[in-house]
Design a protein around this motif. Structure first.
Motif, short mmCIF file in Angstrom:
data_model
loop_
_atom_site.label_atom_id
_atom_site.label_comp_id
_atom_site.label_asym_id
_atom_site.label_seq_id
_atom_site.Cartn_x
_atom_site.Cartn_y
_atom_site.Cartn_z
N LYS A 149 12.32 34.87 8.32
CA LYS A 149 13.71 34.95 7.90
C LYS A 149 14.59 35.42 9.05
CE LYS A 149 12.24 36.05 3.20
NZ LYS A 149 12.57 34.73 2.64
N PRO A 150 15.77 34.85 9.21
CA PRO A 150 16.68 35.31 10.27
C PRO A 150 17.13 36.74 9.99
CG PRO A 150 17.79 33.74 8.82
CD PRO A 150 16.36 33.74 8.42
N VAL A 151 17.34 37.50 11.07
CA VAL A 151 17.67 38.93 10.96
C VAL A 151 18.91 39.25 11.78
CG1 VAL A 151 16.88 41.26 11.58
CG2 VAL A 151 15.27 39.64 10.58
N LEU A 152 19.76 40.12 11.22
CA LEU A 152 20.79 40.75 12.04
C LEU A 152 20.64 42.26 11.87
CD1 LEU A 152 23.45 41.93 10.22
CD2 LEU A 152 23.74 39.50 9.84
N ARG A 208 21.01 47.41 20.65
CA ARG A 208 21.47 46.17 21.29
C ARG A 208 20.43 45.60 22.25
NH1 ARG A 208 27.65 48.28 22.00
NH2 ARG A 208 28.56 47.11 20.25
N ARG A 209 19.73 46.47 22.96
CA ARG A 209 18.71 45.99 23.89
C ARG A 209 17.58 45.28 23.13
NH1 ARG A 209 20.01 50.81 26.65
NH2 ARG A 209 18.34 51.97 25.63
N ILE A 210 17.19 45.84 22.00
CA ILE A 210 16.15 45.20 21.18
C ILE A 210 16.65 43.85 20.67
CG2 ILE A 210 14.91 45.36 18.98
CD1 ILE A 210 14.70 48.37 19.46
N ALA A 211 17.89 43.84 20.17
CA ALA A 211 18.45 42.60 19.61
C ALA A 211 18.59 41.52 20.68
CB ALA A 211 19.80 42.89 18.97
N ASP A 212 18.92 41.91 21.89
CA ASP A 212 19.09 40.94 22.98
C ASP A 212 17.78 40.23 23.29
OD1 ASP A 212 21.76 41.49 23.23
OD2 ASP A 212 21.54 42.82 24.96
N ARG A 213 16.66 40.90 23.08
CA ARG A 213 15.37 40.29 23.38
C ARG A 213 15.01 39.24 22.34
NH1 ARG A 213 13.62 45.75 24.60
NH2 ARG A 213 12.41 45.84 22.66
N GLU A 214 15.56 39.31 21.13
CA GLU A 214 15.10 38.40 20.08
C GLU A 214 15.58 36.95 20.25
OE1 GLU A 214 14.60 39.59 16.11
OE2 GLU A 214 14.31 41.70 16.58
N PRO A 215 16.83 36.58 20.50
CA PRO A 215 18.04 37.37 20.38
C PRO A 215 18.59 37.28 18.95
CG PRO A 215 18.57 35.24 21.30
CD PRO A 215 17.09 35.21 21.01
N THR A 216 19.33 38.30 18.55
CA THR A 216 19.94 38.33 17.22
C THR A 216 21.17 39.22 17.27
OG1 THR A 216 19.36 38.51 14.86
CG2 THR A 216 18.69 40.32 16.28
N PRO A 217 22.11 39.06 16.33
CA PRO A 217 23.35 39.85 16.41
C PRO A 217 23.13 41.33 16.07
CG PRO A 217 23.61 37.90 14.99
CD PRO A 217 22.15 38.05 15.26
N VAL A 218 24.00 42.18 16.61
CA VAL A 218 24.11 43.58 16.22
C VAL A 218 25.54 43.83 15.76
CG1 VAL A 218 24.00 45.99 16.95
CG2 VAL A 218 22.37 44.35 17.86
N MET A 277 42.40 54.34 13.10
CA MET A 277 41.08 54.42 13.73
C MET A 277 40.98 53.52 14.95
SD MET A 277 39.30 56.59 11.91
CE MET A 277 37.64 56.22 12.50
N GLY A 278 42.05 52.75 15.23
CA GLY A 278 42.04 51.83 16.36
C GLY A 278 41.20 50.60 16.12
N LEU A 279 41.05 50.20 14.84
CA LEU A 279 40.23 49.04 14.49
C LEU A 279 41.11 47.91 13.97
CD1 LEU A 279 37.40 50.96 12.56
CD2 LEU A 279 37.32 50.12 14.93
N ASN A 280 40.66 46.66 14.23
CA ASN A 280 41.43 45.50 13.80
C ASN A 280 41.12 45.07 12.37
OD1 ASN A 280 42.71 45.19 16.31
ND2 ASN A 280 40.94 44.09 17.14
N ARG A 281 39.84 45.19 11.99
CA ARG A 281 39.43 44.75 10.66
C ARG A 281 38.18 45.52 10.24
NH1 ARG A 281 36.80 38.77 11.94
NH2 ARG A 281 35.58 39.40 13.74
N PRO A 282 37.90 45.57 8.98
CA PRO A 282 36.71 46.30 8.53
C PRO A 282 35.43 45.75 9.13
CG PRO A 282 38.13 45.73 6.66
CD PRO A 282 38.67 44.99 7.85
N GLY A 283 34.49 46.64 9.41
CA GLY A 283 33.20 46.22 9.94
C GLY A 283 32.46 45.32 8.97
N LEU A 284 32.70 45.52 7.67
CA LEU A 284 31.99 44.72 6.68
C LEU A 284 32.38 43.25 6.75
CD1 LEU A 284 31.88 47.10 3.60
CD2 LEU A 284 30.19 46.72 5.38
N ALA A 321 28.86 37.44 10.09
CA ALA A 321 27.64 37.31 10.88
C ALA A 321 26.50 36.75 10.04
CB ALA A 321 27.25 38.66 11.47
N THR A 322 26.42 37.15 8.78
CA THR A 322 25.41 36.60 7.87
C THR A 322 25.61 35.10 7.71
OG1 THR A 322 25.31 38.70 6.66
CG2 THR A 322 24.46 36.75 5.54
N TYR A 323 26.84 34.69 7.57
CA TYR A 323 27.18 33.27 7.44
C TYR A 323 26.71 32.48 8.66
CZ TYR A 323 30.15 30.41 4.34
OH TYR A 323 30.61 29.53 3.40
N ARG A 324 27.04 33.02 9.85
CA ARG A 324 26.66 32.33 11.09
C ARG A 324 25.15 32.33 11.28
NH1 ARG A 324 31.14 35.25 13.03
NH2 ARG A 324 29.75 36.82 13.94
#
Length: 364
Positions: free
Chosen positions: A201-204, A224-234, A260-267, A273-276
């Protein structure tokens, strides 16, 4: 098409808090002890897509229906889960039923929140979960391989190919690599689907950080270093902030994000990312009665997309009257796009583009 994403991780890493933020509820237990979630919590969330709102403002329908993703909050796994530790195989069976895995990893320190291993180490946490999933897959592959050998028939090419594939999978897992990283042929996919390998199954990764942990966070960088090796999103998120946001009105949430200096919710990033991750895209249908976003995989043909709406549409497919999203907006709707010669009649070999606005012609 129904999309299911399982939220997994060790106990007390923030899975249930994240799930509650996604659902904008408090339906999932999020207490400070291991296994406070036993039965999986399930909820459906809308896929954020500003294009749907723009189409709705033009078409002014009586009803608007977004695309959705189903999230499953699966109880925490622990070392030895594949051998029944914790709540073991019961949880692994829940993971088999999802299409993708959102692996929540704790990337913050807080002495008031217990860690199941008494130390915060995201690299070790990831290894624990991945090892348990691989051990479970090895057991599945070994059982399937033994059964295939017993049922081997002289001259049965399909059975012989199945045995070869299972041996390759076993060797790959024993080398410490997930099934999803194997080079596989299209002809291997039916067998792969039959066995529901967890590591296929694909993982993020969702790195759950503190309020000030989005930058200069060594634990986040380790993930991020672990994810880069797969590669998969973080996707770094602060589950605590996301839950607070989910309790606010849209206006107050926007002000909170700005503070908080954020553009949009992390969710939103998690859902997108799940969609992609699953190779999905969206097409739209638009009319005075309803504007709707539909989910299909990339590479879907026009008749296949018609079948997502209704099997009769695919069976009696004639053509797909198609407008690109940009042409729909610039033409201020279907009539303007038609006047500008921007409506295309596409046949059964047409492969959908993301954002197409389509009216299917069919006859049954």
């Amino acid at each position: 098409m129904g999309i299911r994403c399982g939220i997994v991780g060790l106990p007390n890493v923030g899975k249930s808090t994240l799930f509650n933020a996604l659902m904008q509820t408090s339906q999932a237990q999020a207490d400070n002890y291991a296994f406070c979630t036993i039965d999986p919590n399930v909820g459906i969330v809308d896929v954020p897509d500003p294009r749907l709102q723009s189409i709705r403002e033009i078409a002014r329908p009586r009803k608007t229906i977004p695309a959705t993703v189903e999230f499953v909050d699966i109880a925490g796994l622990v070392a030895g889960a594949s051998q029944g530790e914790g709540l073991g195989n019961r949880f692994l069976s829940h993971i088999r039923e999802v299409d993708a895995i959102a692996h929540v990893v704790r990337a913050f320190r807080d002495d008031n929140i217990l860690h199941v291993n008494d130390r915060v180490d995201p690299v070790s946490d990831i290894e624990v979960i991945n090892t348990e999933l691989m051990l479970a897959d090895m057991e599945t592959a070994e059982n399937a391989y033994d059964k295939a050998e017993r049922n081997r028939k002289t001259g049965n090419r399909e059975q012989a190919a199945r045995i070869v594939l299972l041996k390759r999978i076993l060797d790959h897992l024993e080398a410490g690599e997930p099934v999803r990283s194997m080079p596989l042929e299209e002809s291997d996919q039916p067998a792969l689907k039959q066995y529901s390998f967890l590591t296929a199954k694909p993982v993020l990764y969702i790195a759950n950080v503190s309020e000030d942990g989005l930058e200069n966070n060594p634990m986040l960088e380790a993930v991020r270093r672990i994810a880069d090796r797969e590669p998969t999103p973080v996707i770094p998120v602060c589950a605590k902030i996301e839950y607070e946001l989910s309790t606010l009105s849209p206006e107050d949430a926007e002000l909170f994000l700005e503070s908080m200096g954020l553009n949009r919710p992390g969710l939103e990033r998690v859902i997108r990312a799940t969609y992609r991750l699953l190779g999905l895209q969206t097409f739209f249908t638009a009319g005075p009665r309803e504007v709707r976003a539909w989910t299909v995989t990339r590479g879907t043909s026009a008749p296949q997309a018609a079948g997502v709406i209704h099997t009769d549409f695919a069976r009696g497919f004639i053509c797909a009257e198609t407008i690109s999203y940009d042409d729909y907006i610039s033409g201020n709707g279907e009539q303007g796009a038609r006047s500008g010669g921007r409506v295309r009649q596409e046949g059964r070999h047409y492969v959908l583009e993301d954002g197409d606005v389509i009216h299917f012609r069919f006859n049954v």
